[in-house]
Design a protein around this motif. Structure first.
Motif, PDB file in Angstrom:
ATOM      1  N   SER A 111       1.018  -1.201  -0.108  1.00  0.00           N
ATOM      2  CA  SER A 111      -0.052  -0.169   0.116  1.00  0.00           C
ATOM      3  C   SER A 111       0.855   1.301   0.128  1.00  0.00           C
ATOM      4  O   SER A 111       0.299   2.389  -0.036  1.00  0.00           O
ATOM      5  CB  SER A 111      -0.989  -0.107   1.117  1.00  0.00           C
ATOM      6  OG  SER A 111      -0.199  -0.149   2.466  1.00  0.00           O
ATOM      7  N   TYR A 135      -6.133   2.053   5.283  1.00  0.00           N
ATOM      8  CA  TYR A 135      -6.137   1.246   4.085  1.00  0.00           C
ATOM      9  C   TYR A 135      -7.516   1.132   3.265  1.00  0.00           C
ATOM     10  O   TYR A 135      -7.511   0.932   2.045  1.00  0.00           O
ATOM     11  CB  TYR A 135      -5.980  -0.279   4.614  1.00  0.00           C
ATOM     12  CG  TYR A 135      -4.518  -0.411   5.372  1.00  0.00           C
ATOM     13  CD1 TYR A 135      -3.386  -0.144   4.676  1.00  0.00           C
ATOM     14  CD2 TYR A 135      -4.538  -0.704   6.610  1.00  0.00           C
ATOM     15  CE1 TYR A 135      -2.095  -0.416   5.277  1.00  0.00           C
ATOM     16  CE2 TYR A 135      -3.049  -0.802   7.395  1.00  0.00           C
ATOM     17  CZ  TYR A 135      -1.963  -0.615   6.322  1.00  0.00           C
ATOM     18  OH  TYR A 135      -0.781  -0.847   7.020  1.00  0.00           O
ATOM     19  N   ILE A 181      -5.656  -1.325  -6.971  1.00  0.00           N
ATOM     20  CA  ILE A 181      -5.023  -0.661  -5.704  1.00  0.00           C
ATOM     21  C   ILE A 181      -6.120  -0.916  -4.796  1.00  0.00           C
ATOM     22  O   ILE A 181      -5.953  -1.240  -3.331  1.00  0.00           O
ATOM     23  CB  ILE A 181      -4.884   0.738  -5.678  1.00  0.00           C
ATOM     24  CG1 ILE A 181      -3.622   1.157  -6.709  1.00  0.00           C
ATOM     25  CG2 ILE A 181      -4.800   1.526  -4.580  1.00  0.00           C
ATOM     26  CD1 ILE A 181      -3.282   2.504  -7.045  1.00  0.00           C
ATOM     27  N   ARG A 227      -5.478  -2.906  -1.194  1.00  0.00           N
ATOM     28  CA  ARG A 227      -5.878  -2.095   0.174  1.00  0.00           C
ATOM     29  C   ARG A 227      -6.589  -3.004   1.015  1.00  0.00           C
ATOM     30  O   ARG A 227      -6.706  -3.005   1.996  1.00  0.00           O
ATOM     31  CB  ARG A 227      -6.412  -0.608  -0.052  1.00  0.00           C
ATOM     32  CG  ARG A 227      -5.487   0.482  -0.805  1.00  0.00           C
ATOM     33  CD  ARG A 227      -4.398   0.813   0.260  1.00  0.00           C
ATOM     34  NE  ARG A 227      -3.503   1.750  -0.212  1.00  0.00           N
ATOM     35  CZ  ARG A 227      -3.372   2.872   0.538  1.00  0.00           C
ATOM     36  NH1 ARG A 227      -4.147   3.315   1.380  1.00  0.00           N
ATOM     37  NH2 ARG A 227      -2.574   3.591  -0.192  1.00  0.00           N
TER      38      ARG A 227
END
Length: 450
Positions: free
Chosen positions: A48, A110, A207, A211
């Protein structure tokens, strides 16, 4: 050769036995849990941050100046650690609150931050919300950190710090390398996919997946800490409420203060580069995420072999001199950063190899210098002071790096046929500063240790 292999395996076996099996203090299980929890945390951070943090911001439409500012904001949040002892040193039990606040901070970090890309707002407003959430989540996480460190330190006496640093440095690097490699493959596969909806850039879909996995790992880390790491009574002052003077105690401790300035200065030089290294690889070199992560992946054997060597050196040699020589080696890696271009991508691989060879010698010493002159009382104040110093120095480095990259945006030079721009030059500046620090340590070691 056979003798070297036996020495290596014996050294590693002794390190594991010293930290994880020696239960003379009744904390062996807690130390194993701390290692496991730390490994999950490193995994979550690896997929991340760094290149994937830069990729998120690029997908959201951020320019290089904003990337510099949000990196500075993340560092600025570390200031929250400085007043934290005024709160934590009043509490006889801290474990439950540390875990609850940490879980809230992880949720925002996150899951909350990437979700700003889904808001029905213009790019500027999305980036503004991202900045606010960065500050909020960062303050929560950093406010808990001094108390978390003091709690963890109860299970890791000073005599076992080198063993702990050795296992964390070695395994953390392997986890980071493998995680980044696999995450890079995932990101490239999403970018090349023709099956994804056109509502968002392909990188954002990857992404979001990364995450979510990172958040699941952070939950596992929290649960491991909650059930396996005990909390003992703290050495608290009997004079009543904790006063502001407690926060200044580490500054008055001159031996402590002199030693912690070393990793703070090194953090400042690293802060100059910030996220610009990843930005250069993605935007200028046009290097795929898979290639970026592959370079790290091939260094796993190097890390496994070199960390026990650094462990043995640190047990026999002077810490300060050892770290200084490691810094000089790492500065060579910074110099290689300057030479990375679309025509010379192999310098990236050289830089990564050099970095992995010398980074354990720096990190293992830096992570332990704070404990050398730390007393039994008011440890959260010492962690907070160290964090504040690191924040200030890193922030100054990041501010200088952002200014330099912005001011030198039009600079284009050629060295032995290699094109060099502002994003490369900042690594050269960091290399010169780091070399000066290393030489100073070699020449004035006795003065620093007094």
């Amino acid at each position: 050769m056979k003798e070297d292999a036996q020495t290596y395996s014996g050294s590693l076996r002794d390190t594991v036995s010293d930290l994880c099996r020696d239960n003379s203090d009744g904390c062996a299980e807690a130390r194993r849990a701390l290692l496991g929890s730390g490994y999950l945390t490193i995994f979550a951070q690896a997929i991340s941050s760094g290149t994937f943090f830069t990729a998120l911001l690029i997908a959201m439409g951020a320019d290089e100046t904003y990337i510099g500012y949000v990196t500075m904001a993340t560092t600025l949040c570390m200031i929250a650690q400085f007043p934290a002892p005024l709160f934590w040193e009043r509490r006889k039990t801290r474990k439950a609150l540390i875990l609850i606040m940490g879980a809230a901070g992880d949720f925002l970090t996150y899951l909350g931050l990437p979700c700003t890309a889904l808001l029905p707002l213009g790019t500027e407003w999305k980036l503004a919300v991202y900045m606010l959430l960065t500050l909020f989540s960062g303050i929560i996480n950093q406010f808990c950190l001094p108390a978390r460190n003091a709690w963890m330190m109860q299970s890791i006496p000073f005599a076992k710090r080198v063993s702990y640093a050795s296992l964390t440095s070695m395994i953390n690097t392997v986890i980071n390398v493998v995680s980044v490699f696999l995450a890079g493959i995932l990101l490239d596969s999403f970018e090349n996919s023709t099956l994804l909806p056109d509502m968002l850039p392909p990188a954002l879909y990857a992404i979001f997946v990364l995450r979510f996995i990172a958040y699941a790992a952070s939950v596992g880390s929290t649960l491991w800490m909650a059930f396996r790491v005990r909390e003992f009574s703290y050495n608290m002052e009997e004079a009543g409420p904790v006063r502001m003077s407690v926060l200044l105690e580490p500054v008055r401790n001159r031996p402590f203060f002199r030693l912690v300035l070393i990793p703070c200065l090194w953090a400042m030089f690293g802060g100059m580069i910030g996220s610009y290294f990843s930005l250069h690889l993605i935007e200028n070199v046009k290097m795929s995420y898979t290639v970026i992560s592959t370079a790290s992946f091939i260094n796993t054997p190097t890390v496994l072999l070199i960390t026990p060597v650094w462990t043995r050196i640190l047990r026999q040699k002077d810490w300060i001199r050892t770290m200084a020589w490691a810094m000089l080696g790492y500065c060579a890696a910074y110099c290689c950063n300057v030479l990375i271009s679309a025509q010379t991508p192999y310098f990236y691989f050289i830089a990564i190899i050099l970095g992995h060879l010398f980074s354990p010698g720096i990190s293992m010493v830096s992570n332990n210098l704070i404990y050398v002159h730390m007393p039994e009382e008011n440890r959260t104040a010492y962690f907070a002071c160290y964090s504040l110093l690191t924040t200030v120095f890193t922030f100054v480095g990041q501010a200088f790096g952002t200014w330099f990259v912005t001011a030198a945006a039009s600079v284009r030079i050629h060295f032995i046929g290699i094109p060099i721009c502002n994003l490369q030059l900042i690594s050269g500046v960091a290399a010169v500063c780091g070399a000066v620090l290393a030489l100073y340590l070699l020449l004035t070691k006795k003065k620093i240790e007094r």
